[in-house]
Design an enzyme around this catalytic site. Structure first.
Site, PDB file in Angstrom:
ATOM      1  N   ASP A   1       0.834  -1.204   0.000  1.00  0.00           N
ATOM      2  CA  ASP A   1       0.000   0.000   0.000  1.00  0.00           C
ATOM      3  C   ASP A   1       0.868   1.253   0.000  1.00  0.00           C
ATOM      4  O   ASP A   1       0.464   2.296   0.513  1.00  0.00           O
ATOM      5  CB  ASP A   1      -0.922  -0.022   1.218  1.00  0.00           C
TER       6      ASP A   1
ATOM      7  N   LYS B   1       2.683   3.471  -5.712  1.00  0.00           N
ATOM      8  CA  LYS B   1       2.120   2.435  -6.605  1.00  0.00           C
ATOM      9  C   LYS B   1       3.137   1.929  -7.638  1.00  0.00           C
ATOM     10  O   LYS B   1       3.053   0.793  -8.048  1.00  0.00           O
ATOM     11  CB  LYS B   1       0.869   2.990  -7.306  1.00  0.00           C
TER      12      LYS B   1
ATOM     13  N   ASP C   1      -3.280  -3.069  -2.435  1.00  0.00           N
ATOM     14  CA  ASP C   1      -4.335  -2.063  -2.466  1.00  0.00           C
ATOM     15  C   ASP C   1      -4.213  -1.229  -3.739  1.00  0.00           C
ATOM     16  O   ASP C   1      -3.132  -1.135  -4.338  1.00  0.00           O
ATOM     17  CB  ASP C   1      -4.228  -1.137  -1.237  1.00  0.00           C
ATOM     18  N   ASN C   2      -5.324  -0.615  -4.173  1.00  0.00           N
ATOM     19  CA  ASN C   2      -5.324   0.408  -5.229  1.00  0.00           C
ATOM     20  C   ASN C   2      -4.932  -0.079  -6.611  1.00  0.00           C
ATOM     21  O   ASN C   2      -4.351   0.675  -7.396  1.00  0.00           O
ATOM     22  CB  ASN C   2      -4.371   1.559  -4.860  1.00  0.00           C
TER      23      ASN C   2
ATOM     24  N   GLU D   1     -11.486   4.117  -0.969  1.00  0.00           N
ATOM     25  CA  GLU D   1     -11.895   4.399   0.401  1.00  0.00           C
ATOM     26  C   GLU D   1     -12.755   5.663   0.492  1.00  0.00           C
ATOM     27  O   GLU D   1     -12.433   6.692  -0.091  1.00  0.00           O
ATOM     28  CB  GLU D   1     -10.669   4.538   1.334  1.00  0.00           C
TER      29      GLU D   1
HETATM   30  O1  LIG Z   1      -0.687   7.100  -3.057  1.00  0.00           O
HETATM   31  C1  LIG Z   1      -1.241   6.309  -2.293  1.00  0.00           C
HETATM   32  N1  LIG Z   1      -0.576   5.606  -1.382  1.00  0.00           N
HETATM   33  C2  LIG Z   1       0.867   5.817  -1.249  1.00  0.00           C
HETATM   34  C3  LIG Z   1       1.223   5.552   0.180  1.00  0.00           C
HETATM   35  C4  LIG Z   1       2.349   6.035   0.684  1.00  0.00           C
HETATM   36  C5  LIG Z   1       2.696   5.796   2.102  1.00  0.00           C
HETATM   37  O2  LIG Z   1       3.765   4.841   2.145  1.00  0.00           O
HETATM   38  C6  LIG Z   1       5.006   5.503   2.408  1.00  0.00           C
HETATM   39  N2  LIG Z   1       5.958   4.981   1.410  1.00  0.00           N
HETATM   40  C7  LIG Z   1       5.888   5.164   0.082  1.00  0.00           C
HETATM   41  N3  LIG Z   1       6.890   4.487  -0.527  1.00  0.00           N
HETATM   42  C8  LIG Z   1       7.585   3.869   0.454  1.00  0.00           C
HETATM   43  C9  LIG Z   1       8.723   3.013   0.477  1.00  0.00           C
HETATM   44  N4  LIG Z   1       9.400   2.617  -0.628  1.00  0.00           N
HETATM   45  C10 LIG Z   1       9.194   3.192  -1.933  1.00  0.00           C
HETATM   46  C11 LIG Z   1      10.076   4.412  -2.076  1.00  0.00           C
HETATM   47  O3  LIG Z   1      11.410   4.033  -1.812  1.00  0.00           O
HETATM   48  N5  LIG Z   1       9.158   2.526   1.647  1.00  0.00           N
HETATM   49  C12 LIG Z   1       8.506   2.863   2.796  1.00  0.00           C
HETATM   50  N6  LIG Z   1       7.426   3.674   2.854  1.00  0.00           N
HETATM   51  C13 LIG Z   1       6.987   4.171   1.686  1.00  0.00           C
HETATM   52  C14 LIG Z   1       4.711   6.990   2.295  1.00  0.00           C
HETATM   53  O4  LIG Z   1       5.562   7.728   3.145  1.00  0.00           O
HETATM   54  C15 LIG Z   1       3.263   7.041   2.743  1.00  0.00           C
HETATM   55  O5  LIG Z   1       3.129   6.957   4.147  1.00  0.00           O
HETATM   56  C16 LIG Z   1      -2.714   6.147  -2.323  1.00  0.00           C
HETATM   57  C17 LIG Z   1      -3.456   7.090  -3.033  1.00  0.00           C
HETATM   58  C18 LIG Z   1      -4.840   7.019  -3.104  1.00  0.00           C
HETATM   59  C19 LIG Z   1      -5.569   8.028  -3.863  1.00  0.00           C
HETATM   60  C20 LIG Z   1      -6.610   7.641  -4.695  1.00  0.00           C
HETATM   61  C21 LIG Z   1      -7.314   8.593  -5.443  1.00  0.00           C
HETATM   62  C22 LIG Z   1      -6.982   9.927  -5.318  1.00  0.00           C
HETATM   63  F1  LIG Z   1      -7.668  10.867  -6.002  1.00  0.00           F
HETATM   64  C23 LIG Z   1      -5.945  10.323  -4.486  1.00  0.00           C
HETATM   65  C24 LIG Z   1      -5.245   9.379  -3.762  1.00  0.00           C
HETATM   66  C25 LIG Z   1      -5.518   5.985  -2.424  1.00  0.00           C
HETATM   67  C26 LIG Z   1      -4.776   5.039  -1.699  1.00  0.00           C
HETATM   68  O6  LIG Z   1      -5.406   4.022  -1.018  1.00  0.00           O
HETATM   69  C27 LIG Z   1      -3.381   5.097  -1.653  1.00  0.00           C
HETATM   70  O7  LIG Z   1      -2.703   4.119  -0.971  1.00  0.00           O
HETATM   71 MG   LIG Z   2      -4.021   2.491  -0.481  1.00  0.00          MG
END
Ligand SMILES: O=C(NC/C=C/[C@H]1O[C@@H](n2cnc3c(NCCO)ncnc32)[C@H](O)[C@@H]1O)c1cc(-c2ccc(F)cc2)cc(O)c1O
Ligand SMILES: [Mg+2]
Length: 214
Positions: free
Chosen positions: A141, A144, A169-170, A199
């Site tokens: 999650d 993406k 997810d997603n 969600e």
């Molecule tokens: O973008 C979404 N999720 C991202 C989550 C990021 C979280 O995870 C952390 N994260 C990211 N990459 C890494 C990583 N590794 C990778 C980098 O090295 N290693 C560790 N942590 C990581 C971030 O710091 C955040 O805490 C999303 C959007 C919509 C959405 C839908 C429709 C819309 F219009 C708008 C938004 C709905 C959803 O359910 C979604 O999950």
């Molecule tokens: Mg999500």
């Protein structure tokens, strides 16, 4: 100074949720996201699908990629048997700080290890540094475009065994096209799509459950 949305979400939890009651924390966050501010938690509708996959997998070792505020961390941890553990990776220190407080408020901190850092750096250290053999369940999650490279990395690091479950997810919104193509066409996975909604909205989204075949 202005508060952030995760800070306001935590405030709602500390004000309204019953300490030590994971269901109360989940309910409070869902209410906050429906009535006050949308946030990217897996949410209540997809959350029920997550719950059913966790309970039917009955996992001993779970990995979560992307903790954010800890909503799905609490959801998963609250369903784990006593000896099971959940390792959740979060590279944003501000989000990690909020998530730790949400996880502790829910009373599931003994089952959860929140590790601050990037999945790409931490996955190769899981065996040596975190004493993991393989994961029974992985919940994806995070960003993406990282689902596919991190899945390949988990394969390479020998973190998946025959029967390991990936739950993503997603896969529709925002979408993870390269990951979907891979798990649906690779002979090493048996994939299944659980149609749902983004969600707190009526927009289509869903979870993809992929069983690693070894
Ligand atoms: O973008 C979404 N999720 C991202 C989550 C990021 C979280 O995870 C952390 N994260 C990211 N990459 C890494 C990583 N590794 C990778 C980098 O090295 N290693 C560790 N942590 C990581 C971030 O710091 C955040 O805490 C999303 C959007 C919509 C959405 C839908 C429709 C819309 F219009 C708008 C938004 C709905 C959803 O359910 C979604 O999950
Ligand atoms: Mg999500």
């Amino acid at each position: 100074t202005q508060s952030t949305r995760p800070q306001r979400l935590l405030g709602a939890v500390q004000k309204k949720a019953t300490r030590g009651n994971p269901r109360s924390v989940i309910q409070t966050i869902d209410q906050f996201c429906r009535q006050r501010e949308w946030a990217m938690n897996v949410g209540d509708e997809k959350g029920c699908i997550l719950d059913s996959v966790v309970t039917e997998t009955n996992p001993t070792t779970v990995l979560e990629l992307g903790t954010y505020c800890g909503y799905s961390t609490v959801r998963i941890a609250s369903l784990l048997p006593p000896q099971a553990r959940l390792i959740t990776l979060e590279f944003n220190p501000d989000f990690a700080r909020i998530a730790r407080q949400v996880i502790t408020w829910a009373g599931v901190q003994d089952k959860v290890e929140l590790v601050e850092g990037a999945s790409g750096d931490l996955i190769p250290k899981m065996k040596a540094q975190f004493g993991v053999n393989t994961f029974d369940l992985v919940f994806l999650d995070h960003w993406k475009d990282r689902y596919l490279p991190d899945t390949k990395l988990m394969e390479e690091c020998g973190l998946l065994k025959k029967g390991s479950i990936l739950l993503a997810d997603n896969v529709i919104c925002p979408g993870t096209p390269d990951y979907l193509e891979y798990v649906r066409n690779s002979p090493r996975y048996q994939s299944q799509y659980f149609k749902s909604h983004l969600e707190y909205t009526k927009v289509e989204d869903g979870l993809e459950k992929s069983v690693f075949l070894g």
